[in-house]
Design a protein around this motif. Sequence first.
Motif, short mmCIF file in Angstrom:
data_model
loop_
_atom_site.label_atom_id
_atom_site.label_comp_id
_atom_site.label_asym_id
_atom_site.label_seq_id
_atom_site.Cartn_x
_atom_site.Cartn_y
_atom_site.Cartn_z
N MET A 130 0.84 -1.20 0.00
CA MET A 130 0.00 0.00 0.00
C MET A 130 0.88 1.25 0.00
N ASN A 131 0.33 2.34 -0.53
CA ASN A 131 0.99 3.64 -0.41
C ASN A 131 0.53 4.29 0.89
N TRP A 132 1.42 4.37 1.85
CA TRP A 132 1.10 4.95 3.15
C TRP A 132 1.40 6.44 3.13
N VAL A 133 0.47 7.24 3.63
CA VAL A 133 0.63 8.69 3.60
C VAL A 133 0.22 9.29 4.95
N LEU A 134 0.76 10.46 5.22
CA LEU A 134 0.36 11.24 6.38
C LEU A 134 -0.43 12.44 5.89
N GLU A 135 -1.60 12.66 6.46
CA GLU A 135 -2.46 13.77 6.08
C GLU A 135 -2.71 14.68 7.26
N ASN A 136 -3.03 15.95 6.99
CA ASN A 136 -3.38 16.86 8.07
C ASN A 136 -4.87 16.70 8.39
N THR A 137 -5.37 17.53 9.32
CA THR A 137 -6.75 17.39 9.76
C THR A 137 -7.76 17.72 8.66
N ASP A 138 -7.31 18.38 7.58
CA ASP A 138 -8.19 18.68 6.45
C ASP A 138 -8.08 17.64 5.34
N ASN A 139 -7.44 16.50 5.66
CA ASN A 139 -7.24 15.40 4.71
C ASN A 139 -6.36 15.78 3.53
N ASN A 140 -5.49 16.76 3.72
CA ASN A 140 -4.52 17.14 2.69
C ASN A 140 -3.22 16.38 2.89
N HIS A 141 -2.61 15.98 1.80
CA HIS A 141 -1.39 15.17 1.84
C HIS A 141 -0.22 15.98 2.41
N LEU A 142 0.48 15.38 3.39
CA LEU A 142 1.70 15.99 3.92
C LEU A 142 2.94 15.23 3.46
N PHE A 143 2.97 13.91 3.71
CA PHE A 143 4.14 13.12 3.37
C PHE A 143 3.72 11.73 2.88
N SER A 144 4.51 11.17 1.97
CA SER A 144 4.45 9.74 1.67
C SER A 144 5.39 9.04 2.64
N LEU A 145 4.95 7.90 3.16
CA LEU A 145 5.67 7.25 4.26
C LEU A 145 6.31 5.95 3.82
N LEU A 146 7.45 5.65 4.43
CA LEU A 146 8.16 4.40 4.19
C LEU A 146 8.28 3.66 5.51
N PRO A 147 7.52 2.58 5.71
CA PRO A 147 7.69 1.77 6.92
C PRO A 147 9.04 1.07 6.87
N THR A 148 9.74 1.07 7.99
CA THR A 148 11.11 0.56 8.01
C THR A 148 11.25 -0.81 8.67
N SER A 149 10.13 -1.40 9.08
CA SER A 149 10.14 -2.73 9.69
C SER A 149 8.71 -3.25 9.70
N ASN A 150 8.55 -4.54 9.97
CA ASN A 150 7.22 -5.10 10.10
C ASN A 150 6.48 -4.49 11.30
N GLN A 151 7.23 -4.24 12.38
CA GLN A 151 6.60 -3.62 13.54
C GLN A 151 6.08 -2.24 13.21
N CYS A 152 6.85 -1.50 12.42
CA CYS A 152 6.43 -0.16 12.00
C CYS A 152 5.19 -0.25 11.11
N LEU A 153 5.15 -1.26 10.25
CA LEU A 153 3.99 -1.47 9.39
C LEU A 153 2.75 -1.75 10.23
N LEU A 154 2.90 -2.51 11.32
CA LEU A 154 1.78 -2.78 12.21
C LEU A 154 1.30 -1.50 12.89
N GLN A 155 2.22 -0.60 13.21
CA GLN A 155 1.84 0.69 13.78
C GLN A 155 1.00 1.49 12.79
N LEU A 156 1.41 1.48 11.54
CA LEU A 156 0.66 2.20 10.52
C LEU A 156 -0.75 1.64 10.37
N ILE A 157 -0.85 0.31 10.38
CA ILE A 157 -2.17 -0.32 10.28
C ILE A 157 -3.03 0.06 11.48
#
Length: 302
Positions: free
Chosen positions: A114-141
């Motif tokens: 999946m393309n993981w992204v960080l958005e602000n409170t107005d649902n506007n794109h801030l950053f594209s994210l790169l999970p660096t481990s499986n644990q980090c991926l679980l945090q994103l989920i």
Amino acid sequence: MKSLSIQAGTITGNGFQQQQLPWHGLTKSTIKPANNEEPNNWIYVVGKINALFPSLSLEQEFLQASQIAGTPPPANSMASDQVELEQINSQPQQSKWLYNGLSQPQNLYIAREMNWVLENTDNNHLFSLLPTSNQCLLQLISALSPDTGNIILVGQRLADGRVAVSNITATNTPALQQVAQQEQSKSTSFTQVVNELLSLNANNGESNAERAINFTLYNNDKIYTETYGFCYQPNTSGANPSGYQLVNVQVKTQTSGDRLIAKVIFHYQGINTGASQSWYCAVDVTGEYPFITVPWKQYLCH
């Protein structure tokens, strides 16, 4: 209080999984001396996590996996072409369906693509994210859960513009939990003060000034209690018996040996007079993880 803003300057001299995770998969740069002109690209930002389908094929794979797992998609969630896929990706209400499906262990292979992204409170794109481990991926989920809301993301901006994620935590930090407890015993004016100060987190969390103010907002309850006290609990026998209101927040950075210190300065002005006073919180922003060195102290301009 008046509307607040951040000024940067330089002077010389839960239901949410919170895990402190090690860095995997990438080599982080070492901490540079504070007077080194090279940017370190650290990120400390507040926002919301979202997951986007990069292709129609992955969306169809997820649909099939969801049906097998008994977590069928909501209405109008099946794309037949790229245009419909983009419409699905832009629907914020998809997060519950994505969370229900991607949180299934057997669907972790889909979450990785999946393309993981960080958005602000107005649902506007801030950053594209790169999970660096499986644990980090679980945090994103976990952050996709509708019960999570805003999160605090720590990471590093890469050369391609993405942010390599180091850690994600919920915004109900211990300091904010103390503030929430005090809100129950104080008037609605205290809640107003809290909300106005928290509005200062509407930034990208990239500069040292933004990182310092964001860290202070979620790790120093004194800024809320002191600001409220100055305005609504004035000393009637003092120099300004009507109290002080917060009129500006300024951030100044300075070097201290090989450390970089940001002073988050809160400027207050007398409500019925021209009297003024300033207080500050000092935050070490040298490394990826900021920390407070001075919680609250009066600031004398010079």
